[in-house]
Design a protein around this motif. Sequence first.
Motif, short mmCIF file in Angstrom:
data_model
loop_
_atom_site.label_atom_id
_atom_site.label_comp_id
_atom_site.label_asym_id
_atom_site.label_seq_id
_atom_site.Cartn_x
_atom_site.Cartn_y
_atom_site.Cartn_z
N LEU A 114 0.76 -1.25 -0.10
CA LEU A 114 0.10 0.02 0.06
C LEU A 114 0.75 1.03 0.16
O LEU A 114 0.65 2.28 -0.72
CB LEU A 114 -0.91 0.03 0.97
CG LEU A 114 -1.68 1.44 1.28
CD1 LEU A 114 -2.80 1.45 0.42
CD2 LEU A 114 -2.55 1.00 2.76
N LYS A 115 1.97 1.27 0.76
CA LYS A 115 2.82 2.30 0.89
C LYS A 115 3.54 2.56 -0.59
O LYS A 115 3.65 3.81 -1.02
CB LYS A 115 3.92 2.18 1.82
CG LYS A 115 4.77 3.37 2.04
CD LYS A 115 5.86 3.31 3.19
CE LYS A 115 6.74 4.53 3.41
NZ LYS A 115 7.62 4.29 4.46
N PHE A 116 3.72 1.51 -1.14
CA PHE A 116 4.52 1.71 -2.43
C PHE A 116 3.15 2.16 -3.52
O PHE A 116 3.69 2.75 -4.29
CB PHE A 116 4.76 0.05 -2.87
CG PHE A 116 5.66 0.04 -4.23
CD1 PHE A 116 6.79 0.85 -4.21
CD2 PHE A 116 5.38 -0.90 -5.32
CE1 PHE A 116 7.72 0.83 -5.31
CE2 PHE A 116 6.18 -0.84 -6.22
CZ PHE A 116 7.28 0.11 -6.46
N ILE A 136 -9.97 -7.86 -0.93
CA ILE A 136 -8.80 -6.86 -1.18
C ILE A 136 -9.13 -5.89 -0.19
O ILE A 136 -10.24 -5.12 -0.22
CB ILE A 136 -8.63 -6.55 -2.65
CG1 ILE A 136 -8.50 -7.74 -3.29
CG2 ILE A 136 -7.47 -5.55 -2.77
CD1 ILE A 136 -7.07 -8.46 -3.20
N LEU A 137 -7.90 -5.24 0.50
CA LEU A 137 -8.14 -4.05 1.50
C LEU A 137 -8.83 -2.73 0.44
O LEU A 137 -8.36 -2.50 -0.56
CB LEU A 137 -6.74 -3.57 1.75
CG LEU A 137 -6.21 -4.31 2.94
CD1 LEU A 137 -4.98 -3.81 3.32
CD2 LEU A 137 -7.25 -4.44 4.27
N PRO A 138 -9.68 -1.88 0.74
CA PRO A 138 -10.28 -1.00 0.15
C PRO A 138 -9.21 0.00 -0.18
O PRO A 138 -9.34 0.79 -1.35
CB PRO A 138 -11.35 -0.28 0.96
CG PRO A 138 -11.61 -1.54 1.89
CD PRO A 138 -10.53 -2.41 2.24
N THR A 139 -8.27 0.09 0.63
CA THR A 139 -7.40 1.08 0.28
C THR A 139 -6.10 0.59 -0.78
O THR A 139 -5.79 1.29 -1.48
CB THR A 139 -6.33 1.24 1.54
OG1 THR A 139 -5.93 0.07 2.15
CG2 THR A 139 -7.06 2.41 2.52
N CYS A 144 -5.81 1.34 -7.62
CA CYS A 144 -5.84 0.45 -8.90
C CYS A 144 -6.89 0.63 -9.85
O CYS A 144 -8.18 0.91 -9.53
CB CYS A 144 -5.87 -1.14 -8.57
SG CYS A 144 -4.39 -1.64 -7.33
N GLU A 145 -6.62 0.50 -11.10
CA GLU A 145 -7.52 0.44 -12.05
C GLU A 145 -8.07 -1.13 -12.23
O GLU A 145 -7.56 -2.01 -12.20
CB GLU A 145 -6.99 0.94 -13.43
CG GLU A 145 -7.97 0.87 -14.41
CD GLU A 145 -7.54 1.64 -15.82
OE1 GLU A 145 -8.40 1.68 -16.99
OE2 GLU A 145 -6.43 1.80 -15.80
N ILE A 146 -9.59 -1.28 -12.04
CA ILE A 146 -10.19 -2.48 -11.83
C ILE A 146 -10.78 -2.99 -12.98
O ILE A 146 -11.67 -2.22 -13.61
CB ILE A 146 -11.23 -2.36 -10.56
CG1 ILE A 146 -10.29 -1.98 -9.38
CG2 ILE A 146 -11.78 -3.57 -10.47
CD1 ILE A 146 -11.38 -1.59 -8.21
#
Length: 279
Positions: A114-116, A136-139, A144-146
Amino acid sequence: MNMNKEAIIDNIEKSFLEKKNSHAFLFETNNIEKAYDDILNILKVITNHEFDNLIDNNNFPDLITVEPDGKDIKVVQIENILDSFSTTSVMGSYSIYIIKSAEKLNISASNKILKFLEEPEKNIVGFFITPSISRILPTIKSRCEIFKLSYPYENLQDLLSVNDEQYLLVDETLDLAFKLNSTKKYVLMNQIKNIAKKERVEIETILDILRKVYIIKYDYLLKRLTCDKNMIDKILVSVDTNDILVLAKRIKLIEQIQNEFKFNLNKELILNKMILLWE
């Protein structure tokens, strides 16, 4: 994004060629391996097919693939991506990392990636593949493009997206699905002891197959599943209800149990919790 598989791939390839690509893509799919192959084909296109042989043989230095190490994806595997891509790409214009079964990122690994994602580096692109975007974490999802990639099913194993070893647990899982609907809770809690004795990775597989079984019944009733009915007869029999709301509630419960199972050392306790909450 509501497009067919071919249109999705064309759209992504075009975005790379026009230098308008996202830095991270999240694919929800019914077949992780086929989605992975399509990502490799995208990589071949954006490298002008100069390194196809290296990519096919898993020797392309600008590509790192990560998949679960045992029951989850660990932080050290994510740190390996960051270390490897600390310099510019070796051959191509992009450094690519692919995370298979991304829902199995443990908390430390999720926080690291996430930090990346929050501070993306130029020309480093990630592809996340999962059968269950809700895990998958909401954050992570928000960065991301989903897309959703759907593939035709050849048999029940293909439909469940399990390997040969995991497929050996299908009948036991269907038996559990049937018993959840037909056996008194205190009786089933005694019977569940046999499953609780299994290795954690086997129990995780059973829970994942159980979730997929309910999703298949759900999609079948909504006429969203295109496969031969004979292929899923065992599933339709094992899942007792045709109530869409009940199915959705049970799918949510199974996903809750899957997430809690990762952090609960008492295997029998968490399985009993599922039985007690089952409706």
